[in-house]
Scaffold this motif. Structure first.
Motif, mmCIF file in Angstrom:
data_model
loop_
_atom_site.group_PDB
_atom_site.id
_atom_site.type_symbol
_atom_site.label_atom_id
_atom_site.label_comp_id
_atom_site.label_asym_id
_atom_site.label_seq_id
_atom_site.Cartn_x
_atom_site.Cartn_y
_atom_site.Cartn_z
ATOM 1 N N LEU A 1 8.450 -5.660 -5.456
ATOM 2 C CA LEU A 1 8.583 -5.849 -4.007
ATOM 3 C C LEU A 1 9.039 -7.281 -3.709
ATOM 4 N N ARG A 2 8.518 -8.224 -4.466
ATOM 5 C CA ARG A 2 8.965 -9.626 -4.297
ATOM 6 C C ARG A 2 10.451 -9.757 -4.604
ATOM 7 N N ARG A 3 10.890 -9.123 -5.698
ATOM 8 C CA ARG A 3 12.315 -9.232 -6.077
ATOM 9 C C ARG A 3 13.216 -8.646 -4.996
ATOM 10 N N ARG A 4 12.719 -7.593 -4.299
ATOM 11 C CA ARG A 4 13.539 -6.941 -3.268
ATOM 12 C C ARG A 4 13.734 -7.810 -2.024
ATOM 13 N N ASP B 1 0.825 -1.202 0.000
ATOM 14 C CA ASP B 1 0.000 0.000 0.000
ATOM 15 C C ASP B 1 0.867 1.264 0.000
ATOM 16 N N ALA B 2 1.958 1.220 0.759
ATOM 17 C CA ALA B 2 2.806 2.416 0.913
ATOM 18 C C ALA B 2 3.637 2.677 -0.345
ATOM 19 N N GLU B 3 4.087 1.616 -0.982
ATOM 20 C CA GLU B 3 4.980 1.748 -2.155
ATOM 21 C C GLU B 3 4.129 1.800 -3.423
ATOM 22 N N THR B 4 3.404 2.901 -3.599
ATOM 23 C CA THR B 4 2.433 2.954 -4.699
ATOM 24 C C THR B 4 3.092 2.849 -6.075
ATOM 25 N N ASP B 5 4.379 3.230 -6.173
ATOM 26 C CA ASP B 5 5.039 3.205 -7.481
ATOM 27 C C ASP B 5 5.591 1.828 -7.839
ATOM 28 N N LEU B 6 5.578 0.922 -6.885
ATOM 29 C CA LEU B 6 6.232 -0.366 -7.129
ATOM 30 C C LEU B 6 5.220 -1.484 -7.343
#
Ligand SMILES: NC(=O)C1=CN([C@@H]2O[C@H](COP(=O)(O)OP(=O)(O)OC[C@H]3O[C@@H](n4cnc5c(N)ncnc54)[C@H](OP(=O)(O)O)[C@@H]3O)[C@@H](O)[C@H]2O)C=CC1
Ligand SMILES: O=C(O)[C@@H]1CCC=N1
Length: 277
Positions: free
Chosen positions: A233-236, A223-228
């Motif tokens: 996020l999984r790759r990170r 929710d917070a990382e709207t650009d991603l």
């Protein structure tokens, strides 16, 4: 949304179970005055809906004020009782009344039959995070719906989270299978992750605490990382040659989670089609 309702043209909720109550909480939070909300449910327990008016909770449609025409009626009863419940609402449907159904599988055509063609029918598929204003709903109607009614339907559901207009009704069973039922998949993921932790030697309470907060935290991060994208996020999380990669090798193989989810969503969609009556 406040401008749509009044004491004489109220919002009427029929069925105040898990889904109905979740939506009503959203409406009251969005500022619909308790005076403008009526609830029909055989269980009729206003205590379950803080902020509502006890004398606006009735056990059956026959106990509603005579002559009242609702601005909107939201049908949140089980699909199996819709054919019996809809005709009971006929006295409260006027020219201006929007009749919304959130029941899985129940079609616009079935609704129109139940209402005798009175009012304007809207088919909605919400989900239970609506209770905390975090829901998402798919909303559809026949192409002739007026701009005002379309706006009212979207605003009603926006008050419980987000709402997206679905142009083609035949996509509603897929909406149901993804977002209507979807919260249950996520809760089951918590159960499975915790159980897997126990199998790897963790105490049950610890495994559940870890699994639960992991899903909550991941949801908040998404929710917070709207650009991603979710995939980024999984790759990170996934260090090359690390632990996550080892787990994803299992989850992402041909017969892994992707295929399992496809089968689960297809089964839910098929069941939605079967519920049409
Ligand atoms: N739960 C969910 O996550 C979602 C549900 N939906 C849809 O929402 C609808 C309701 O589901 P859910 O809230 O889970 O079910 P519930 O059983 O929790 O709620 C239904 C409520 O309607 C009451 N009811 C039954 N008949 C009537 C009637 N004639 N008039 C008024 N109230 C009546 C029931 O009372 P009693 O128990 O006495 O029969 C019950 O309190 C379903 O059609 C479902 O497809 C849509 C999206 C998500
Ligand atoms: O399980 C069901 O049929 C309902 C519809 C979507 C979520 N719950």
């Amino acid at each position: 949304m406040l401008q749509y309702f009044s004491e004489t043209a109220p919002l009427l909720l029929v069925g105040c179970g898990h889904m109905g109550r979740a939506m009503a909480q959203g409406w009251l939070r969005a500022g619909v005055p308790a005076d403008h909300l009526y609830v029909v449910d055989p269980q009729a327990d206003p205590v379950s809906l803080p902020g509502s008016r006890a004398d606006h909770f009735v056990a059956s449609a026959g106990m509603l004020p005579r002559g009242m025409k609702a601005r909107a009626i939201v049908m949140a009863v089980k699909p199996q009782v819709m054919n019996d419940a809809l005709p009971l609402m006929a006295p409260f449907i006027g020219d201006d009344t929007l009749v919304l159904s959130v029941a899985a599988g129940v079609t616009l055509e079935q609704m129109a039959r139940g209402t005798g063609g009175e009012g304007t029918c809207v088919r909605v598929m919400p989900n239970t995070p609506a209770a905390i204003g975090e829901g998402i709903s798919g909303v559809t109607a026949a192409p002739g719906i007026s701009e005002v009614d379309r706006a009212l339907a979207l605003e009603l559901m926006d008050a419980t989270g987000e709402a997206v207009w679905i142009e083609h009704e035949d996509q509603m069973d897929a909406v149901t299978a993804v977002s209507g039922s979807g919260p249950a998949y996520v809760f089951y993921m918590v159960e499975c992750l915790a159980a897997a932790g126990v199998r790897q030697g963790l105490p049950e309470a610890t495994a559940m605490a870890l699994a639960r907060q992991t899903i909550i935290g991941a949801g908040h991060l998404l929710d917070a990382e709207t650009d991603l994208e979710a995939a980024e996020l999984r790759r990170r999380v996934t260090s090359p040659g690390g632990t996550t990669a080892a787990a994803l090798d299992v989850l992402m193989r041909d017969d892994g989670l992707g295929q399992l989810m496809e089968r689960a969503v297809a089964a839910a969609r098929k069941r939605g089609q079967e519920l049409a009556g």
